[in-house]
Design an enzyme around this catalytic site. Sequence first.
Site, PDB file in Angstrom:
ATOM      1  N   TRP A  57      20.633  10.061  57.537  1.00 36.52           N
ATOM      2  CA  TRP A  57      20.395   8.724  57.075  1.00 36.52           C
ATOM      3  C   TRP A  57      21.508   8.654  55.976  1.00 36.52           C
ATOM      4  O   TRP A  57      22.108   9.541  55.080  1.00 36.52           O
ATOM      5  CB  TRP A  57      19.302   8.595  55.972  1.00 36.52           C
ATOM      6  CG  TRP A  57      19.349   7.380  54.989  1.00 36.52           C
ATOM      7  CD1 TRP A  57      19.406   7.563  53.696  1.00 36.52           C
ATOM      8  CD2 TRP A  57      18.870   5.921  55.416  1.00 36.52           C
ATOM      9  NE1 TRP A  57      19.499   6.348  53.202  1.00 36.52           N
ATOM     10  CE2 TRP A  57      19.312   5.410  54.209  1.00 36.52           C
ATOM     11  CE3 TRP A  57      18.415   5.611  56.484  1.00 36.52           C
ATOM     12  CZ2 TRP A  57      18.924   4.048  54.182  1.00 36.52           C
ATOM     13  CZ3 TRP A  57      18.287   4.022  56.422  1.00 36.52           C
ATOM     14  CH2 TRP A  57      18.574   3.222  55.454  1.00 36.52           C
ATOM     15  N   ASP A  60      24.819   3.354  50.878  1.00 40.06           N
ATOM     16  CA  ASP A  60      26.278   2.818  50.125  1.00 40.06           C
ATOM     17  C   ASP A  60      27.501   3.570  50.354  1.00 40.06           C
ATOM     18  O   ASP A  60      27.160   4.779  50.044  1.00 40.06           O
ATOM     19  CB  ASP A  60      26.179   2.492  48.935  1.00 40.06           C
ATOM     20  CG  ASP A  60      24.682   1.898  48.596  1.00 40.06           C
ATOM     21  OD1 ASP A  60      23.906   1.539  49.276  1.00 40.06           O
ATOM     22  OD2 ASP A  60      24.357   1.934  47.199  1.00 40.06           O
ATOM     23  N   GLU A 242      23.032  -4.757  41.978  1.00 41.43           N
ATOM     24  CA  GLU A 242      23.481  -3.402  42.246  1.00 41.43           C
ATOM     25  C   GLU A 242      24.930  -3.347  42.692  1.00 41.43           C
ATOM     26  O   GLU A 242      25.613  -4.482  43.025  1.00 41.43           O
ATOM     27  CB  GLU A 242      22.554  -2.997  43.450  1.00 41.43           C
ATOM     28  CG  GLU A 242      20.966  -3.105  43.475  1.00 41.43           C
ATOM     29  CD  GLU A 242      20.309  -2.424  44.566  1.00 41.43           C
ATOM     30  OE1 GLU A 242      19.224  -1.730  44.221  1.00 41.43           O
ATOM     31  OE2 GLU A 242      20.728  -2.594  45.861  1.00 41.43           O
TER      32      GLU A 242
END
Length: 534
Positions: A57, A60, A242
């Site tokens: 996985w 960002d 974010e």
Amino acid sequence: MRKNIKTVILFAVFGFFVISCKNDTKNTEKTTDEKIAKAQSDEDFRPNFHFTPEKNWMNDPNGMFYLDGTYHLYFQYYPDDNVWGPMHWGHATSKDMITWEEQEIALYPDEKGYIFSGSAVVDKNNTSGFGEDGKTPVVAMFTYHDPVGAENKEEDYQSQAIAYSLDEGMTWTKYKGNPVIPNPGIIDFRDPKVTWDDIHKQWLMALATREKTLFYTSRNLKEWKKVSEFGSGTGAHDGVWECPDFFPMRVEGTNETKWVLIQSLNPGGYNGGSGTQYFVGNFDGKTFTPEENMKTLQEKHKFWIDFGRDNYAGVTWSNIPEKDDRKLFMGWMSNWLYAEEVPTKTWRSAMTIARELKLVKKNDTYLVTSSPVEELKKYRSSDIKKDNLQVDWNRVLVDSSEIDLAKAEIKFKINNLKETTYNFRLSNSVGEEFIVSYNHSKKQFNVNRAHAGQTDFSDKFSDKDSTAPRISDSEDMEVVLIIDKTSIEMFFDNGTTVMTEIFFPNQPWTEFSLSSVNETFTVSGIEAYELKFK
Ligand code: FRU
């Protein structure tokens, strides 16, 4: 070692392919669609030239910096599974931001928590004092996320911390005095992006909270002072803010400098889910003031770095040499709406192509535009060039026998736009298609990926078209498309409207065609390139 792993994976995948084909031929009840879907392997979906982790996985991009000829990319990484989990910083390096080599994991979670998103800067003057024996420290700032605190619904489970590297980003030491910014009682308190503010001679940091960006300054990267906050009542707020980024930019063709704040939010993006907006304004060393007309124009101009569904949490590289002077950006090419369900198992998610951001002023409005970095041009091989092509109702512009549409760059211009709808279409031999439409009466783009291959892994993937406004008012439209196996990045009108979308076709695209509703039109400046890697 990586090669061996690759070989093993390839054999395993091939074996699976053979077995699943065998099973399919026995099972005549299966629909054609199911058979096609079975024939897919993870490697069939792995991009040709967009960065993906070898295994498991990724989300960002983090800590991007340039030093001595190498671009560094760190990324939110969970090495033990193909879904989000305890976050590490993975690491990759590149000489040109196009071809990447994955490196050892850079930062591991520890007793203080997971390593969430953040940034890295080259501390040339050793302001931090981390430098030793003349070695320049690279300092990373990240968020510690304490999963126990989060689970117990405490407020203060996220804090900011630093680590430094004395070997140009290959290995890192966490600072003993962490956290450098303890949590002041704010639930979403994360993703520090540090910049050297050369105008005010200070380290500057933007930090996201639920609905605001906080600004901090420092002399030494260890002690930080909050100087202001921005955002309440401005911009999109249907989600949590974010991954900010904040930096000065020169307005193209002028000597004017403005400050740009990039601010991702999730959900609440332009097409739902994750998205990245931006603000342009002035900064006096403490306070960011957006342009007077930014708020009133927000409705009309819609300030999004990318209107597509698949570009999130993107930020810029630090320490780009002054003589280069580019603002270089990369985002995560997925969306939290379905990122954990996309149909790859051994690895998940890719990054966008590296992009150059520019600040342009048009009719008193400042716009941030993007285009693929020019380094991509080095990879151009076979090409098709045509001019003044007449399209009567439908015309194939690129055929995969000439140019592999799984690694292609296509550019063209439509002259004298008419009050009609234009369609740009990728299609394959099993009847799947990905359609981008541009309706000139509405000045709107529409992307339909409902029939572009596998979609049933998530009901949020293709339940509706994504849309984008055309920002340019020119009578001619310029289009640049960067196409990989499972993505398309669309740059319209010099990157004033950008859309990035992923897809999972069961067979490679064989045709790229153009059509319009009841109109004949002329396409000029057609350039299509196959991009060649290794
Ligand atoms: C954005 C984000 C960040 C956070 C990271 C965790 O996608 O939610 O805010 O630091 O991912 O992996």
